[in-house]
Write an enzyme that holds these catalytic residues in place. Sequence first.
Site, PDB file in Angstrom:
ATOM      1  CG  ASP A  79      67.368   3.876  83.884  1.00 11.37           C
ATOM      2  OD1 ASP A  79      68.492   4.415  83.817  1.00 11.37           O
ATOM      3  OD2 ASP A  79      67.103   2.778  83.349  1.00 11.37           O
ATOM      4  CG  ASN A 113      74.607   3.537  89.181  1.00 11.77           C
ATOM      5  OD1 ASN A 113      73.616   3.994  89.745  1.00 11.77           O
ATOM      6  ND2 ASN A 113      74.487   2.808  88.064  1.00 11.77           N
TER       7      ASN A 113
HETATM    8  C1  IPE Z   1      69.389   1.920  88.159  1.00 10.97           C
HETATM    9  O1  IPE Z   1      69.682   2.353  86.884  1.00 10.97           O
HETATM   10  C2  IPE Z   1      70.038   2.803  89.172  1.00 10.97           C
HETATM   11  C3  IPE Z   1      69.521   4.167  89.254  1.00 10.97           C
HETATM   12  C4  IPE Z   1      68.547   4.673  88.562  1.00 10.97           C
HETATM   13  C5  IPE Z   1      70.168   4.992  90.224  1.00 10.97           C
HETATM   14  P1  IPE Z   1      70.875   1.738  86.012  1.00 10.97           P
HETATM   15  O2  IPE Z   1      70.874   2.489  84.746  1.00 10.97           O
HETATM   16  O3  IPE Z   1      72.115   1.740  86.814  1.00 10.97           O
HETATM   17  O4  IPE Z   1      70.395   0.227  85.828  1.00 10.97           O
HETATM   18  P2  IPE Z   1      70.765  -0.829  84.705  1.00 10.97           P
HETATM   19  O5  IPE Z   1      72.249  -0.857  84.604  1.00 10.97           O
HETATM   20  O6  IPE Z   1      70.131  -0.353  83.445  1.00 10.97           O
HETATM   21  O7  IPE Z   1      70.155  -2.104  85.185  1.00 10.97           O
HETATM   22  C1  IPE Z   2      69.909   7.115  85.720  1.00  5.12           C
HETATM   23  O1  IPE Z   2      70.170   7.417  84.394  1.00  5.12           O
HETATM   24  C2  IPE Z   2      70.842   7.807  86.681  1.00  5.12           C
HETATM   25  C3  IPE Z   2      71.808   6.909  87.330  1.00  5.12           C
HETATM   26  C4  IPE Z   2      71.879   5.615  87.194  1.00  5.12           C
HETATM   27  C5  IPE Z   2      72.778   7.550  88.202  1.00  5.12           C
HETATM   28  P1  IPE Z   2      71.275   6.649  83.575  1.00  5.12           P
HETATM   29  O2  IPE Z   2      72.556   7.384  83.704  1.00  5.12           O
HETATM   30  O3  IPE Z   2      71.300   5.210  83.940  1.00  5.12           O
HETATM   31  O4  IPE Z   2      70.721   6.824  82.115  1.00  5.12           O
HETATM   32  P2  IPE Z   2      70.766   5.759  80.948  1.00  5.12           P
HETATM   33  O5  IPE Z   2      70.052   4.547  81.461  1.00  5.12           O
HETATM   34  O6  IPE Z   2      72.204   5.483  80.665  1.00  5.12           O
HETATM   35  O7  IPE Z   2      70.054   6.405  79.820  1.00  5.12           O
HETATM   36 MG    MG Z   3      70.299   3.573  83.243  1.00  3.67          MG
END
Ligand code: IPE
Ligand code: IPE
Ligand code: MG
Length: 243
Positions: free
Chosen positions: A23, A71
């Site tokens: 993340d 996602n």
């Molecule tokens: C969790 O991260 C999913 C992945 C890292 C693939 P998200 O960024 O989607 O989670 P939330 O929305 O902060 O809970």
């Molecule tokens: C994790 O990084 C990757 C996926 C969830 C696909 P994010 O895209 O959630 O990054 P932040 O949390 O918005 O910084």
């Molecule tokens: Mg995230």
Amino acid sequence: MEQQGNTLPPREFMPKHVGIIMDGNGRWAQKQGLPRSAGHKKGAEVFEQIVKDCREMGIEVVTAYAFSTENWKRPKAEVDAIMELLRSYLKRLDKFHREENGRLRFLGDKTPLAPDLRQLMEKVEADSADNTGMEVNIAVNYGGRAELVRAAQLLAQKVSNGELSAKDITEQTVADHLYTCGQPDPDLIIRPSGEERLSNFLVWQSAYAEFVFMDVLWPDFNREHLAQACWEYARRNRRFGGV
Ligand code: IPE
Ligand code: IPE
Ligand code: MG
């Protein structure tokens, strides 16, 4: 147990299965005025390096959360960019399973993915199925709740076929119908980015996992962070309900 410089904890204190919630890609990109997709690109490079580091550290199973069932809510361009990174990774995977004897598994429902992507994923899974080296699970269109719903459906089907009796359903039977069947539960789950939640990752399997939350964005995550998380894990006292 104190961390000794650049070393790792003694082998018996190392996690065998590490889950990683990758993340913080978006925030990393935004911080430098780049599009979110640039964060995902860097994040994908870090993922490849960390898999190598895990292998060198003797970690037997790594499960990386790449794309959740939630996602899909993101802008189409961002989803497309993530799928494109997955495609390019899949095309370069030969070395991992041919030279390094690694076994690849994708956790999640492949049905809504592009047909060529599904084919590449299925091919890599089939080609590496008999490998005996490190196991790498990549969670794509994965949700822990969806995984449990799927297990319930598979079990219900077996009961209605007469293959299984409802009273014979045990924790083991449920575990055997998850994407991770046959693998040990994660010992350690690492979540970088500062968020401290599971976000639907390995809901069943994490019942007794140790969590390490780290204040680093995934694209900045490196081997030292991984070693630091392993030391933190080694210091924990796992009781599993006992004393
Ligand atoms: C969790 O991260 C999913 C992945 C890292 C693939 P998200 O960024 O989607 O989670 P939330 O929305 O902060 O809970
Ligand atoms: C994790 O990084 C990757 C996926 C969830 C696909 P994010 O895209 O959630 O990054 P932040 O949390 O918005 O910084
Ligand atoms: Mg995230």
